[in-house]
Design a protein around this motif. Sequence first.
Motif, short mmCIF file in Angstrom:
data_model
loop_
_atom_site.label_atom_id
_atom_site.label_comp_id
_atom_site.label_asym_id
_atom_site.label_seq_id
_atom_site.Cartn_x
_atom_site.Cartn_y
_atom_site.Cartn_z
N GLN A 1 0.82 -1.20 0.00
CA GLN A 1 0.00 0.00 0.00
C GLN A 1 0.86 1.26 0.00
N PRO A 2 0.48 2.31 -0.78
CA PRO A 2 1.20 3.58 -0.69
C PRO A 2 1.16 4.13 0.73
N LEU A 3 2.24 4.72 1.16
CA LEU A 3 2.33 5.19 2.54
C LEU A 3 1.26 6.23 2.86
N ILE A 4 0.86 7.04 1.90
CA ILE A 4 -0.11 8.09 2.18
C ILE A 4 -1.45 7.52 2.60
N PHE A 5 -1.79 6.31 2.15
CA PHE A 5 -3.09 5.73 2.48
C PHE A 5 -3.10 5.07 3.86
N ALA A 6 -1.94 4.92 4.48
CA ALA A 6 -1.89 4.32 5.81
C ALA A 6 -2.54 5.22 6.85
N ASP A 7 -2.63 6.54 6.56
CA ASP A 7 -3.14 7.49 7.54
C ASP A 7 -4.61 7.83 7.35
#
Length: 549
Positions: free
Chosen positions: A358-364
């Motif tokens: 998953q792209p890191l930006i979607f982890a938040d």
Amino acid sequence: MPRFDLRDEPWIPVRFRAEQADMAPILPSAVGLRDLFLRAHEIEDIELPVPPAAAGLLRMLYAMAAHIARDGQTPLADEELAEFPSAWLQARNRVLARGSFDPDSVHAYFDEPSRADRFDLFHPERPFLQDPRLRQECTDAKGEPKPSGVNKLAFGRPTGANGAVLFGHFSDLEPVPLPAAEAVHYLIGQLYFGAPGRCTTRRLVGMEAAVSKAGPLRAAVSYHPWGPELFTSLVLGIPSCPDPELLGEDDAAAWEEELLPPAGPLPSMSWPGRLLTGRARHAVLLVPSSDGSSVTDAYVTWSSDQPASGEEDPYLVYDGRPNREGEFVARQADVTRAVWRDLDALLRKGRDRPDFRQPLIFADLAEVSPQLRDQVRVRVYGFDQDKAQQKDTSWYVATTPPVLGWLEEVDARQAVRITQFREAAEDLGRALSYAAALAWAAATQMPDDKGKYKIDRRRPGPWQATALTRYWSEAERIFWTGVETGQDAASVRGDFMRVAEEALRAAAGTAHADLHVARGLHLARRSIRKAGRIAQRPGDSPDRGSETD
């Protein structure tokens, strides 16, 4: 000297929100950086005509937004940022609750004395995102300046006297200047998506070279959270610091950084400036017209001979397993691949899965309020290119419906179901590709002694491309119908199988009446139905949520 101040000159095309429609006659169609942040809550979208430039510009805007938000009424110290996720997410929600950027913070950022001159596109000493040393370093053997040509800067224009005319009648024999506002777009595009290989020679003391490395986003496809207005999009797009070691007072964006020696070491990666804007592998210098309204020439060459940073870009999907060199490879843009086929890679963390991370930006994004979550879409920018060669195919931009309600942390059952649907579509797509080639081989040749047919993968016959085009168009409709109506994976797989069979039969057309063609189609249908009966993969049963629950 000519000037083009990017803070106030209108160079970013935007679309204002619907409630601003009554003011349309007096609203500008383009804004500068200052107005973009001051009115971000009134702007619905940015509309750069070159999607690769938009992908790069967003990363720059995120870096600016991070500074402006920190300088506002909700400052964050580095030690607070290191306490991810709680401190960062709480601070982000406070900024979102304001509904707009603080005007005083916007002006303070753009008018800060050490930074103010850095936004001049044609500044004699430090032009925006450019290297003025190229005037002296890009020369011929006699020491005369040797620019690359304005056509080298603009994507889609042919370069060289004999370049092919594809997107317009441009030639280096009669170069057509670029409007200054448009040249900024291509400047950003070159720094993020520039080609590797041969470039304009750059001569330094004791060395010269004419080979550049690929830009940091070369051939990549980016995924960005997209809110109901630009303010929300920019705040949600600021990535959390992935590693406390990236925090430091020396962080600087590319337009703030001092010029670095091309053959010297690169500064250590830091958040957010260098992480989002400091990865360029090309150096560019624009040559303006006398009045600064256009760009008449340009230098495009290499910027550093040092290895690229290994830090991951927060907006890319990466393979779930490293390659032989131990690197995680970003998913490449493919103009033939619809965005829905990447949806599960955005919604799921991809732990222990070989196909995505998953792209890191979607982890938040699971931590945003439910009301906002239901409004956030995903904006996708892709540039289909050859990563190792100077070959560009096509660029594209797409926007999904609101999908954050299906994040794994929010609705694990639906996230798993989306993965199952996508995998079923991929399985049947591969089966159709093989079946179409098999059908053509059986229709045009005799079997060998074992009753097998020789399939030429380089020349699979005329049915394959036609069938796949029809299949993927119908598969998208089936996918979204299955997601919205809550169908089970087995039922959706059956629908994909049916559509694959219909696509192949339609591709064959009236030829199916021929005995040999009928035999080939019969064998192809058996191959497709075999793929359609494949059981769902272990560990992804929607009845048990997900393997990470």
